[in-house]
Write a protein that holds these residues in place. Structure first.
Motif, PDB file in Angstrom:
ATOM      1  N   LEU A  90       0.805  -1.207   0.000  1.00 33.09           N
ATOM      2  CA  LEU A  90       0.000   0.000   0.000  1.00 33.09           C
ATOM      3  C   LEU A  90       0.843   1.264   0.000  1.00 33.09           C
ATOM      4  N   ASN A  91       2.013   1.217   0.624  1.00 35.63           N
ATOM      5  CA  ASN A  91       2.861   2.406   0.676  1.00 35.63           C
ATOM      6  C   ASN A  91       3.307   2.827  -0.716  1.00 35.63           C
ATOM      7  N   ILE A  92       3.790   1.874  -1.517  1.00 27.24           N
ATOM      8  CA  ILE A  92       4.268   2.208  -2.857  1.00 27.24           C
ATOM      9  C   ILE A  92       3.082   2.532  -3.776  1.00 27.24           C
ATOM     10  N   SER A  93       2.001   1.769  -3.662  1.00 29.35           N
ATOM     11  CA  SER A  93       0.810   2.057  -4.472  1.00 29.35           C
ATOM     12  C   SER A  93       0.311   3.472  -4.209  1.00 29.35           C
ATOM     13  N   ALA A  94       0.286   3.851  -2.940  1.00 29.16           N
ATOM     14  CA  ALA A  94      -0.185   5.190  -2.582  1.00 29.16           C
ATOM     15  C   ALA A  94       0.747   6.262  -3.118  1.00 29.16           C
ATOM     16  N   LYS A  95       2.046   6.035  -3.046  1.00 38.03           N
ATOM     17  CA  LYS A  95       2.992   7.033  -3.550  1.00 38.03           C
ATOM     18  C   LYS A  95       2.829   7.237  -5.050  1.00 38.03           C
ATOM     19  N   ILE A  96       2.620   6.149  -5.788  1.00 38.11           N
ATOM     20  CA  ILE A  96       2.447   6.279  -7.244  1.00 38.11           C
ATOM     21  C   ILE A  96       1.124   6.962  -7.559  1.00 38.11           C
ATOM     22  N   TYR A  97       0.091   6.617  -6.804  1.00 40.04           N
ATOM     23  CA  TYR A  97      -1.204   7.292  -6.965  1.00 40.04           C
ATOM     24  C   TYR A  97      -1.064   8.791  -6.706  1.00 40.04           C
ATOM     25  N   TYR A  98      -0.376   9.166  -5.626  1.00 36.24           N
ATOM     26  CA  TYR A  98      -0.184  10.586  -5.309  1.00 36.24           C
ATOM     27  C   TYR A  98       0.712  11.260  -6.343  1.00 36.24           C
ATOM     28  N   LEU A  99       1.694  10.544  -6.853  1.00 34.76           N
ATOM     29  CA  LEU A  99       2.544  11.096  -7.904  1.00 34.76           C
ATOM     30  C   LEU A  99       1.702  11.430  -9.133  1.00 34.76           C
ATOM     31  N   ASN A 100       0.830  10.515  -9.512  1.00 36.16           N
ATOM     32  CA  ASN A 100      -0.052  10.744 -10.651  1.00 36.16           C
ATOM     33  C   ASN A 100      -0.955  11.954 -10.403  1.00 36.16           C
ATOM     34  N   LYS A 101      -1.464  12.050  -9.187  1.00 34.43           N
ATOM     35  CA  LYS A 101      -2.335  13.174  -8.831  1.00 34.43           C
ATOM     36  C   LYS A 101      -1.561  14.489  -8.858  1.00 34.43           C
ATOM     37  N   SER A 102      -0.315  14.457  -8.390  1.00 34.40           N
ATOM     38  CA  SER A 102       0.520  15.663  -8.358  1.00 34.40           C
ATOM     39  C   SER A 102       0.913  16.116  -9.758  1.00 34.40           C
ATOM     40  N   LEU A 103       1.284  15.169 -10.613  1.00 27.57           N
ATOM     41  CA  LEU A 103       1.760  15.510 -11.953  1.00 27.57           C
ATOM     42  C   LEU A 103       0.630  15.876 -12.910  1.00 27.57           C
ATOM     43  N   HIS A 104      -0.498  15.162 -12.805  1.00 25.67           N
ATOM     44  CA  HIS A 104      -1.538  15.268 -13.830  1.00 25.67           C
ATOM     45  C   HIS A 104      -2.894  15.733 -13.307  1.00 25.67           C
ATOM     46  N   ALA A 105      -2.996  15.962 -11.998  1.00 25.87           N
ATOM     47  CA  ALA A 105      -4.250  16.419 -11.390  1.00 25.87           C
ATOM     48  C   ALA A 105      -5.419  15.500 -11.714  1.00 25.87           C
ATOM     49  N   ILE A 106      -5.125  14.204 -11.770  1.00 31.83           N
ATOM     50  CA  ILE A 106      -6.183  13.211 -11.953  1.00 31.83           C
ATOM     51  C   ILE A 106      -6.231  12.330 -10.715  1.00 31.83           C
ATOM     52  N   ASP A 107      -7.445  12.049 -10.254  1.00 32.81           N
ATOM     53  CA  ASP A 107      -7.635  11.194  -9.086  1.00 32.81           C
ATOM     54  C   ASP A 107      -8.123   9.830  -9.571  1.00 32.81           C
ATOM     55  N   ALA A 108      -7.160   8.933  -9.798  1.00 35.64           N
ATOM     56  CA  ALA A 108      -7.452   7.556 -10.220  1.00 35.64           C
ATOM     57  C   ALA A 108      -6.830   6.640  -9.180  1.00 35.64           C
ATOM     58  N   PHE A 109      -7.567   6.343  -8.131  1.00 32.00           N
ATOM     59  CA  PHE A 109      -7.054   5.603  -6.982  1.00 32.00           C
ATOM     60  C   PHE A 109      -6.593   4.212  -7.398  1.00 32.00           C
ATOM     61  N   TYR A 110      -5.543   3.728  -6.737  1.00 31.91           N
ATOM     62  CA  TYR A 110      -4.947   2.452  -7.138  1.00 31.91           C
ATOM     63  C   TYR A 110      -5.883   1.261  -6.971  1.00 31.91           C
ATOM     64  N   ALA A 111      -6.910   1.379  -6.120  1.00 34.01           N
ATOM     65  CA  ALA A 111      -7.799   0.237  -5.878  1.00 34.01           C
ATOM     66  C   ALA A 111      -9.009   0.208  -6.804  1.00 34.01           C
ATOM     67  N   ILE A 112      -9.253   1.277  -7.562  1.00 29.27           N
ATOM     68  CA  ILE A 112     -10.366   1.200  -8.511  1.00 29.27           C
ATOM     69  C   ILE A 112      -9.965   0.291  -9.670  1.00 29.27           C
ATOM     70  N   GLU A 113     -10.960  -0.317 -10.306  1.00 30.58           N
ATOM     71  CA  GLU A 113     -10.686  -1.259 -11.386  1.00 30.58           C
ATOM     72  C   GLU A 113     -11.084  -0.655 -12.725  1.00 30.58           C
ATOM     73  N   LEU A 114     -10.166   0.111 -13.295  1.00 28.97           N
ATOM     74  CA  LEU A 114     -10.392   0.559 -14.662  1.00 28.97           C
ATOM     75  C   LEU A 114     -10.254  -0.636 -15.604  1.00 28.97           C
ATOM     76  N   PRO A 115     -10.857  -0.562 -16.780  1.00 28.82           N
ATOM     77  CA  PRO A 115     -10.810  -1.715 -17.687  1.00 28.82           C
ATOM     78  C   PRO A 115      -9.440  -1.860 -18.325  1.00 28.82           C
ATOM     79  N   ASP A 116      -9.276  -2.942 -19.079  1.00 34.48           N
ATOM     80  CA  ASP A 116      -7.999  -3.177 -19.769  1.00 34.48           C
ATOM     81  C   ASP A 116      -7.737  -2.129 -20.849  1.00 34.48           C
TER      82      ASP A 116
END
Length: 221
Positions: A90-116
């Motif tokens: 969870l620590n690394i998943s959260a850091k990558i999620y926050y990195l994505n949010k910081s760089l791109h201002a998108i909130d796509a949480f690591y636990a949601i299941e986007l499609p392939d």
């Protein structure tokens, strides 16, 4: 897939970003991250192999450019989600999620299941909640997908949300649905092969002039 960085170079690039953004005592090491970068690149390749858009293919081959912000945002979601599912770190998943949010201002949480197969189109300000997503899902800037009293949207295949669109609550869409700019869908179903306007409960449904695939994934936009 053609890539602008090798797997080793991309792994090092991400590690440097994570350890710079989050200089805590839990340092992310390249050896720890590399297997997940490799498997996330495979997911990315499968996803963008279904695109005909400029910048997503080169000479007929899937093309991943780490300096293309839409592509990098998609990849960081894949990476955070892959680590969450395969390692539950969870620590690394959260850091990558926050990195994505910081760089791109998108909130796509690591636990949601986007499609392939999905597409982020300049998604600054977009929040993707715990809906059920299907393949060929596309989303633009400032879109909101959320719950309402414990109910979440369920999307069919080939659904595109245009800028400032909102979908919340007990919503089921058919396939090939365009949700137009500033449309608000709340606790209301949408039939297949529809372009949607307005705000619930007073939505307006019309027949689209092109498919979601043509507009979003074949590069007509």
């Amino acid at each position: 897939m053609i890539t602008t960085l090798s797997t080793d170079e991309l792994t090092d690039y991400i590690c440097r970003q994570l350890n710079h953004f989050y200089p805590d005592k839990q340092v992310v090491k390249c050896a720890q991250l590399k297997p997940f970068v490799s498997s996330s690149l495979e997911r990315m390749e499968y996803c963008i192999s279904h695109f005909k858009r400029t910048y997503f293919n080169k000479n007929g081959n899937p093309y991943f450019d780490h300096l293309h912000s839409d592509q990098y945002a998609m990849f960081l979601y894949f990476l955070s989600n892959t680590i969450f599912k395969e390692e539950n770190h969870l620590n690394i998943s959260a850091k990558i999620y926050y990195l994505n949010k910081s760089l791109h201002a998108i909130d796509a949480f690591y636990a949601i299941e986007l499609p392939d197969i999905f597409y982020f189109n300049h998604c600054v300000g977009t929040v993707l909640g715990r809906a059920k997503y299907a393949n060929f899902f596309a989303v633009a800037p400032n879109c909101i997908i959320g719950g309402n009293h414990g109910h979440w949207p369920v999307f069919g295949e080939y659904v595109g949300l245009y800028k400032n669109a909102t979908v919340v609550g007990n919503v089921k869409t058919g396939s090939n649905v365009h949700i137009t700019p500033h449309t608000v869908v709340r606790d209301q179903d949408i039939p297949k092969d529809t372009i949607v306007f307005g705000s619930s409960p007073n939505l307006v449904f019309k027949k689209p002039s092109c498919t979601v695939k043509e507009f979003w994934f074949d590069g007509k936009s």
